[in-house]
Design a protein around this motif. Sequence first.
Motif, short mmCIF file in Angstrom:
data_model
loop_
_atom_site.label_atom_id
_atom_site.label_comp_id
_atom_site.label_asym_id
_atom_site.label_seq_id
_atom_site.Cartn_x
_atom_site.Cartn_y
_atom_site.Cartn_z
N LEU A 170 0.83 -1.21 0.00
CA LEU A 170 0.00 0.00 0.00
C LEU A 170 0.86 1.25 0.00
N GLU A 171 1.97 1.20 0.70
CA GLU A 171 2.88 2.35 0.73
C GLU A 171 3.42 2.65 -0.66
N VAL A 172 3.69 1.59 -1.43
CA VAL A 172 4.17 1.78 -2.80
C VAL A 172 3.06 2.41 -3.67
N TRP A 173 1.84 1.89 -3.55
CA TRP A 173 0.72 2.44 -4.32
C TRP A 173 0.52 3.92 -3.98
N ASP A 178 1.51 9.92 -5.20
CA ASP A 178 2.23 11.15 -4.87
C ASP A 178 3.04 11.64 -6.07
N ILE A 179 3.65 10.72 -6.80
CA ILE A 179 4.43 11.08 -7.99
C ILE A 179 3.50 11.65 -9.06
N ILE A 180 2.36 10.98 -9.27
CA ILE A 180 1.40 11.46 -10.27
C ILE A 180 0.89 12.84 -9.89
N LYS A 182 2.44 15.20 -8.31
CA LYS A 182 3.45 16.21 -8.62
C LYS A 182 3.53 16.51 -10.11
N ARG A 183 3.16 15.53 -10.93
CA ARG A 183 3.28 15.70 -12.38
C ARG A 183 1.95 16.04 -13.06
N ALA A 184 0.88 16.12 -12.28
CA ALA A 184 -0.45 16.28 -12.87
C ALA A 184 -0.63 17.58 -13.63
N ALA A 185 0.12 18.60 -13.26
CA ALA A 185 -0.04 19.89 -13.92
C ALA A 185 0.68 19.97 -15.26
N TRP A 186 1.49 18.97 -15.58
CA TRP A 186 2.21 18.99 -16.85
C TRP A 186 1.22 18.90 -18.01
N PRO A 187 1.48 19.62 -19.08
CA PRO A 187 0.57 19.54 -20.25
C PRO A 187 0.64 18.17 -20.91
N ILE A 188 -0.48 17.77 -21.49
CA ILE A 188 -0.56 16.49 -22.20
C ILE A 188 -0.62 16.77 -23.70
N ALA A 189 0.33 16.24 -24.44
CA ALA A 189 0.34 16.43 -25.90
C ALA A 189 -0.63 15.45 -26.54
N ARG A 190 -1.49 15.96 -27.39
CA ARG A 190 -2.46 15.09 -28.07
C ARG A 190 -1.82 14.41 -29.26
N PRO A 191 -1.88 13.09 -29.32
CA PRO A 191 -1.26 12.37 -30.44
C PRO A 191 -2.07 12.54 -31.72
N ASN A 192 -1.42 12.32 -32.84
CA ASN A 192 -2.09 12.47 -34.14
C ASN A 192 -3.23 11.47 -34.32
N TRP A 193 -3.10 10.29 -33.67
CA TRP A 193 -4.11 9.26 -33.88
C TRP A 193 -5.40 9.52 -33.09
N LEU A 194 -5.44 10.60 -32.29
CA LEU A 194 -6.63 10.88 -31.51
C LEU A 194 -7.84 11.16 -32.41
N ARG A 195 -7.59 11.78 -33.56
CA ARG A 195 -8.70 12.05 -34.48
C ARG A 195 -9.29 10.74 -35.02
N ILE A 196 -8.45 9.74 -35.21
CA ILE A 196 -8.94 8.42 -35.66
C ILE A 196 -9.84 7.82 -34.59
N VAL A 197 -9.42 7.94 -33.32
CA VAL A 197 -10.24 7.44 -32.22
C VAL A 197 -11.58 8.18 -32.20
N ALA A 198 -11.56 9.49 -32.42
CA ALA A 198 -12.79 10.29 -32.41
C ALA A 198 -13.77 9.79 -33.46
N GLY A 199 -13.24 9.32 -34.59
CA GLY A 199 -14.10 8.81 -35.65
C GLY A 199 -14.73 7.47 -35.33
N GLN A 200 -14.21 6.77 -34.31
CA GLN A 200 -14.71 5.45 -33.96
C GLN A 200 -15.57 5.43 -32.69
N VAL A 201 -15.56 6.54 -31.95
CA VAL A 201 -16.30 6.59 -30.68
C VAL A 201 -17.80 6.50 -30.95
N ARG A 202 -18.51 5.72 -30.12
CA ARG A 202 -19.96 5.63 -30.26
C ARG A 202 -20.60 6.98 -29.95
N VAL A 203 -21.59 7.36 -30.73
CA VAL A 203 -22.21 8.68 -30.57
C VAL A 203 -23.71 8.57 -30.33
#
Length: 215
Positions: A170-173, A178-180, A182-203
Amino acid sequence: LQNALATYIVGTSRLRQRPLNLMIKGASSSGKNFLADTILKLFPEQSVHPLTSSSDKSWNYLGDKFRHGIVYIKELTATTGAVHPARLLISEGSLVHMITVRRGGGFVTERHVTKGPIACISTTTKDRVEVDDETRNFSIWIDESREQTRRIVIAEADKNEEEGVTADELEVWHAVQDIIDKRAAWPIARPNWLRIVAGQVRVDDVSVRRYFPTF
């Protein structure tokens, strides 16, 4: 395993500006709360806020106590109390409450703000809840098959007292969280394949409009 992973991801998302929110659905005794309780032990205690009942007014004086935390509403029923404040905290990110109080021989207005965001995890025996809650949460269902019941019974028969997550594990978890954190404010770069995922999402469900941006 998939339900456990989904619950862990929702809990971890509390650190983002638009967290995920989860409904764990299943019959009484199916293991909804066991799943949530087991996974939430993997998070630092101060980040988890279990609720079994609450009043409307109690939500108005929390300040930043729930900010980037996990609000865990056990057994979402009519006796649970006020769930609409949680709904607003999910969608608006804050609750603003104005009250009039007597002070210095007169009356003044005080402004109380409860700050989000929060990741909300709820359990319920209902297959469908109020539409405003359905669209703010995604749902997972507990396996209620006879085969799963047999696996649980056999596992219980084979279990010994030493099984389970140890204090060291539990201490490890908790250290991972705690590590996450500290890093949560870092920006997330959107990958190019995200648009492909958007085309497959149920709507066929409007909640996709809320949850795809969060994803």
